[in-house]
Design a protein around this motif. Structure first.
Motif, PDB file in Angstrom:
ATOM      1  N   ARG A  58       0.815  -1.219   0.000  1.00  0.00           N
ATOM      2  CA  ARG A  58       0.000   0.000   0.000  1.00  0.00           C
ATOM      3  C   ARG A  58       0.847   1.268   0.000  1.00  0.00           C
ATOM      4  NH1 ARG A  58      -5.402  -1.464   3.542  1.00  0.00           N
ATOM      5  NH2 ARG A  58      -5.534  -3.650   2.906  1.00  0.00           N
ATOM      6  N   ASP A  59       2.057   1.195   0.527  1.00  0.00           N
ATOM      7  CA  ASP A  59       2.892   2.391   0.566  1.00  0.00           C
ATOM      8  C   ASP A  59       3.269   2.894  -0.820  1.00  0.00           C
ATOM      9  OD1 ASP A  59       2.804   2.568   3.254  1.00  0.00           O
ATOM     10  OD2 ASP A  59       4.855   1.918   3.641  1.00  0.00           O
ATOM     11  N   GLN A  60       3.241   2.017  -1.834  1.00  0.00           N
ATOM     12  CA  GLN A  60       3.610   2.482  -3.170  1.00  0.00           C
ATOM     13  C   GLN A  60       2.593   3.459  -3.752  1.00  0.00           C
ATOM     14  OE1 GLN A  60       1.764   1.605  -6.080  1.00  0.00           O
ATOM     15  NE2 GLN A  60       0.291   0.424  -4.871  1.00  0.00           N
ATOM     16  N   GLU A  61       1.405   3.540  -3.144  1.00  0.00           N
ATOM     17  CA  GLU A  61       0.403   4.478  -3.639  1.00  0.00           C
ATOM     18  C   GLU A  61       0.872   5.931  -3.535  1.00  0.00           C
ATOM     19  OE1 GLU A  61      -2.514   3.885  -5.071  1.00  0.00           O
ATOM     20  OE2 GLU A  61      -2.376   1.711  -4.929  1.00  0.00           O
ATOM     21  N   ARG A  62       1.920   6.171  -2.760  1.00  0.00           N
ATOM     22  CA  ARG A  62       2.460   7.532  -2.643  1.00  0.00           C
ATOM     23  C   ARG A  62       3.039   8.027  -3.968  1.00  0.00           C
ATOM     24  NH1 ARG A  62       6.929   6.036   1.324  1.00  0.00           N
ATOM     25  NH2 ARG A  62       7.673   8.131   0.823  1.00  0.00           N
ATOM     26  N   PHE A  63       3.434   7.098  -4.839  1.00  0.00           N
ATOM     27  CA  PHE A  63       4.197   7.465  -6.020  1.00  0.00           C
ATOM     28  C   PHE A  63       3.344   7.275  -7.271  1.00  0.00           C
ATOM     29  CE2 PHE A  63       7.048   5.307  -2.915  1.00  0.00           C
ATOM     30  CZ  PHE A  63       7.587   6.459  -2.380  1.00  0.00           C
ATOM     31  N   ASP A  64       3.205   8.340  -8.036  1.00  0.00           N
ATOM     32  CA  ASP A  64       2.279   8.377  -9.167  1.00  0.00           C
ATOM     33  C   ASP A  64       2.963   7.882 -10.439  1.00  0.00           C
ATOM     34  OD1 ASP A  64       0.235   8.873 -10.902  1.00  0.00           O
ATOM     35  OD2 ASP A  64       0.406  11.052 -10.848  1.00  0.00           O
ATOM     36  N   GLU A  65       2.807   6.584 -10.694  1.00  0.00           N
ATOM     37  CA  GLU A  65       3.302   6.035 -11.951  1.00  0.00           C
ATOM     38  C   GLU A  65       2.106   5.704 -12.841  1.00  0.00           C
ATOM     39  OE1 GLU A  65       4.834   3.087 -14.846  1.00  0.00           O
ATOM     40  OE2 GLU A  65       3.758   2.389 -13.095  1.00  0.00           O
ATOM     41  N   PHE A  66       1.715   4.429 -12.952  1.00  0.00           N
ATOM     42  CA  PHE A  66       0.580   4.043 -13.775  1.00  0.00           C
ATOM     43  C   PHE A  66      -0.147   2.892 -13.110  1.00  0.00           C
ATOM     44  CE2 PHE A  66      -0.955   0.890 -16.897  1.00  0.00           C
ATOM     45  CZ  PHE A  66      -1.971   1.628 -17.482  1.00  0.00           C
ATOM     46  N   TYR A  67      -1.433   3.031 -12.926  1.00  0.00           N
ATOM     47  CA  TYR A  67      -2.309   1.939 -12.474  1.00  0.00           C
ATOM     48  C   TYR A  67      -1.731   1.229 -11.263  1.00  0.00           C
ATOM     49  CZ  TYR A  67      -6.142  -1.324 -13.267  1.00  0.00           C
ATOM     50  OH  TYR A  67      -7.312  -2.047 -13.153  1.00  0.00           O
ATOM     51  N   HIS A  68      -1.500   2.022 -10.215  1.00  0.00           N
ATOM     52  CA  HIS A  68      -1.011   1.493  -8.940  1.00  0.00           C
ATOM     53  C   HIS A  68       0.352   0.812  -9.092  1.00  0.00           C
ATOM     54  CE1 HIS A  68      -5.057   2.253  -7.240  1.00  0.00           C
ATOM     55  NE2 HIS A  68      -5.447   1.915  -8.447  1.00  0.00           N
ATOM     56  N   ASN A  69       1.178   1.397  -9.976  1.00  0.00           N
ATOM     57  CA  ASN A  69       2.539   0.902 -10.200  1.00  0.00           C
ATOM     58  C   ASN A  69       2.564  -0.562 -10.639  1.00  0.00           C
ATOM     59  OD1 ASN A  69       4.155   3.322  -9.458  1.00  0.00           O
ATOM     60  ND2 ASN A  69       3.170   3.009  -7.481  1.00  0.00           N
ATOM     61  N   GLN A  70       1.625  -0.890 -11.514  1.00  0.00           N
ATOM     62  CA  GLN A  70       1.440  -2.275 -11.960  1.00  0.00           C
ATOM     63  C   GLN A  70       2.713  -2.867 -12.581  1.00  0.00           C
ATOM     64  OE1 GLN A  70      -1.411  -2.632 -15.155  1.00  0.00           O
ATOM     65  NE2 GLN A  70      -1.866  -4.754 -14.694  1.00  0.00           N
ATOM     66  N   PHE A  71       3.382  -2.091 -13.424  1.00  0.00           N
ATOM     67  CA  PHE A  71       4.572  -2.614 -14.101  1.00  0.00           C
ATOM     68  C   PHE A  71       5.699  -2.896 -13.101  1.00  0.00           C
ATOM     69  CE2 PHE A  71       2.349  -0.777 -17.696  1.00  0.00           C
ATOM     70  CZ  PHE A  71       2.659  -1.637 -18.743  1.00  0.00           C
ATOM     71  N   MET A  72       5.839  -2.056 -12.095  1.00  0.00           N
ATOM     72  CA  MET A  72       6.865  -2.303 -11.097  1.00  0.00           C
ATOM     73  C   MET A  72       6.557  -3.570 -10.305  1.00  0.00           C
ATOM     74  SD  MET A  72       8.313   0.157  -8.023  1.00  0.00           S
ATOM     75  CE  MET A  72       6.745   0.288  -7.152  1.00  0.00           C
ATOM     76  N   ILE A  73       5.296  -3.777  -9.987  1.00  0.00           N
ATOM     77  CA  ILE A  73       4.913  -4.915  -9.150  1.00  0.00           C
ATOM     78  C   ILE A  73       5.144  -6.240  -9.869  1.00  0.00           C
ATOM     79  CG2 ILE A  73       3.005  -5.999  -7.939  1.00  0.00           C
ATOM     80  CD1 ILE A  73       4.234  -3.316  -6.767  1.00  0.00           C
ATOM     81  N   VAL A  74       4.757  -6.335 -11.142  1.00  0.00           N
ATOM     82  CA  VAL A  74       4.953  -7.606 -11.846  1.00  0.00           C
ATOM     83  C   VAL A  74       6.447  -7.891 -12.040  1.00  0.00           C
ATOM     84  CG1 VAL A  74       2.707  -7.584 -12.981  1.00  0.00           C
ATOM     85  CG2 VAL A  74       4.661  -6.515 -14.125  1.00  0.00           C
ATOM     86  N   ASN A  75       7.262  -6.847 -12.141  1.00  0.00           N
ATOM     87  CA  ASN A  75       8.703  -7.069 -12.246  1.00  0.00           C
ATOM     88  C   ASN A  75       9.307  -7.499 -10.919  1.00  0.00           C
ATOM     89  OD1 ASN A  75      10.218  -6.383 -14.942  1.00  0.00           O
ATOM     90  ND2 ASN A  75       8.432  -5.025 -14.843  1.00  0.00           N
ATOM     91  N   ASP A  76       8.789  -6.973  -9.825  1.00  0.00           N
ATOM     92  CA  ASP A  76       9.242  -7.448  -8.522  1.00  0.00           C
ATOM     93  C   ASP A  76       8.941  -8.936  -8.381  1.00  0.00           C
ATOM     94  OD1 ASP A  76      10.003  -6.867  -5.533  1.00  0.00           O
ATOM     95  OD2 ASP A  76       8.098  -7.945  -5.458  1.00  0.00           O
TER      96      ASP A  76
END
Length: 482
Positions: free
Chosen positions: A284-302
């Protein structure tokens, strides 16, 4: 004129002496003693009285601002204008995670300022510092991947590959991986700021070398996009039961909670966690950072890099999508036939999220069915390119996308033979009410110039999935709400 000063002085001395004697006599009579607690009380009282004074306390002085750059009149008569900078629009880099990709390679996952990458040329260097002898560090230039297809907003997803010229921590004595970020004048040509970030630490004897060469523990691994909003517990229940049934005992599902795992959804997820099928990450803390769609691309790469050695195949799709294998096939037979490919994409069956099949005059009987039992009408309009989803052999991927990977080793294929597809029930997952807006008893119809046809592929397996759920976790979820 008379002078009474000596008499008055003598009188005052006598009176003060009498007052002193009277005071001492009173204290002796009452057995007066001075205790430490009395002193503390007094001191506290003094402090309290001082702090409760009506006089306002003066605030501590704020640090002096830096001197302003002033306009200057040059000797040649030209007015040189000055510019003053304040604050920062975005972080130059936000680190989420870093993982090993082998003996000599690492992946770093994070966010970076999008304008910095669109209009600037930031550079990244990776440095390994051994635990025993820090002077024997080794460095390499990181290879940068931006997998979000330009969808980023304030931030863009950055995947950094750090491949060194030799095995790292080969003696298993531990060490740390540092990332050196250089904005290279991006945003301000007078600034060349370098940030040093510790992204990974390995303690002595913690490295398992066999992980990179051993066969994976699991056959299938699911990497999900962030879950957010007021999700339907019943739809999550159906999705989990179906996919555990489909993928089998050597499968695992990683769910990322971006606010969607509320208490009722947690009740549905928990039984599968206890059986070892599901891992849940709170992001939930990643919501602070405005990327795209709840930082979807970062999450799938993690997910990709954290678990890339855990399974033979890794699937990327959403919780309103159901992977479907055609009759006379199994998930194993289909994937075995695609083993020569690093990744394969498969087609979507775009299902109506509001038209349901009516099988009797009793509407309540229809409403009690599971979502994929009653939502059986497929949008059959031609000429529309529906989104695809994909699966990949993760050891050959450098980065993950949402619909496919663009950074991989090997071959890629788009399957069209319908042996494996996915049913997409768009929007149903966020509907806490009854999805059936209209009951229909027909094999096909038109709505808003779109033809809809009956597709009972998912409906046909509903009975098997329900029995499987009952066998695995009992009746604990029988009263789950929409």
């Amino acid at each position: 004129m008379w002078n009474y000063a000596p008499e008055l002085k003598l009188l005052l001395i006598i009176m003060l002496g009498l007052y002193y004697l009277a005071t001492v006599f009173l204290f002796i009579q009452s057995g007066f003693t001075i205790r430490t607690s009395d002193l503390r009380f007094c001191i506290t009282g003094i402090r309290t009285n001082t702090s409760s004074s009506t006089l306002p306390l003066s605030p501590s002085p704020s640090p002096s601002p830096p001197p302003l750059n002033q306009d200057q009149l040059l000797p040649n008569g030209v007015l040189k204008r000055a510019f003053n900078t304040y604050g920062s629009a975005a972080y130059s880099f936000i680190s989420m995670s870093a993982y090993r990709g082998g003996l000599d390679t690492f992946a770093i996952i994070g966010l970076a300022s999008k304008p910095l990458h669109v209009f600037g040329t930031p550079t990244y260097e990776c440095r390994w510092v051994p635990e025993l002898n820090s002077s024997e560090h080794i460095s390499t230039v990181a290879y940068t991947m931006l997998p979000d297809w330009g969808y980023g907003r304030v931030y863009t997803v950055v995947i950094l590959n750090c491949t060194f010229s030799q095995p790292i921590n080969a003696n298993n004595c531990g060490g740390k991986l540092f990332l050196y970020t250089n904005i290279s004048g991006g945003g301000d040509l007078s600034s060349n700021r370098i940030e040093i970030i510790e992204v990974l630490s390995e303690s002595p004897r913690s490295l398992n070398f066999s992980l990179f060469t051993s066969p994976p523990k699991y056959d299938y691994w699911y990497c999900g996009s962030p879950l957010f909003g007021n999700l339907s517990p019943q739809r999550i229940r159906e999705w989990l039961a179906y996919h555990v049934w489909l993928f089998g005992p050597k499968s695992h599902f990683v769910i990322y909670d971006s606010g969607g795992i509320h208490e009722e959804v947690m009740e549905v997820v928990k039984p599968w966690m206890e059986l070892g099928y599901v891992s849940l990450h709170d992001i939930r803390d990643q919501e602070r950072f405005d990327e795209f769609y709840h930082n979807q691309f970062m999450i799938v790469n993690d997910c990709l890099h954290r678990y890339k050695f855990m399974a033979e195949w890794m699937f990327f799709f959403d919780v309103d999508e159901f992977v479907y294998v055609a009759p006379n096939n199994t998930i194993k037979s289909v994937l075995d036939s695609l083993s020569e490919y690093t990744q394969f994409m498969f087609e979507q069956r775009h299902m109506s999220s509001k038209f349901c099949l009516s099988v009797s005059d009793d509407a309540e009987q229809t409403y009690r069915k599971w979502g994929f039992e009653k939502l059986v009408y497929k949008d059959f309009k031609r000429g529309i390119r529906w989104d695809r989803k994909y699966a990949a052999q993760p050891r050959n991927l450098y980065s993950a996308g949402v619909h496919l990977s663009q950074d991989f080793v090997g071959k890629s294929i788009y399957t069209r033979d319908q042996r494996i597809t996915f049913f997409h029930y768009h929007g149903v997952i966020a509907n806490r009410g009854e999805p059936c807006e209209k009951l229909i008893n027909s094999t096909g119809f038109y709505f808003e110039r779109h033809p809809f046809v009956l597709d009972t592929g998912m409906r046909d397996v509903a009975g098997f999935v329900k029995k499987f759920e009952l066998k695995m976790i009992g009746s604990t979820l029988q009263n789950t709400h929409q």
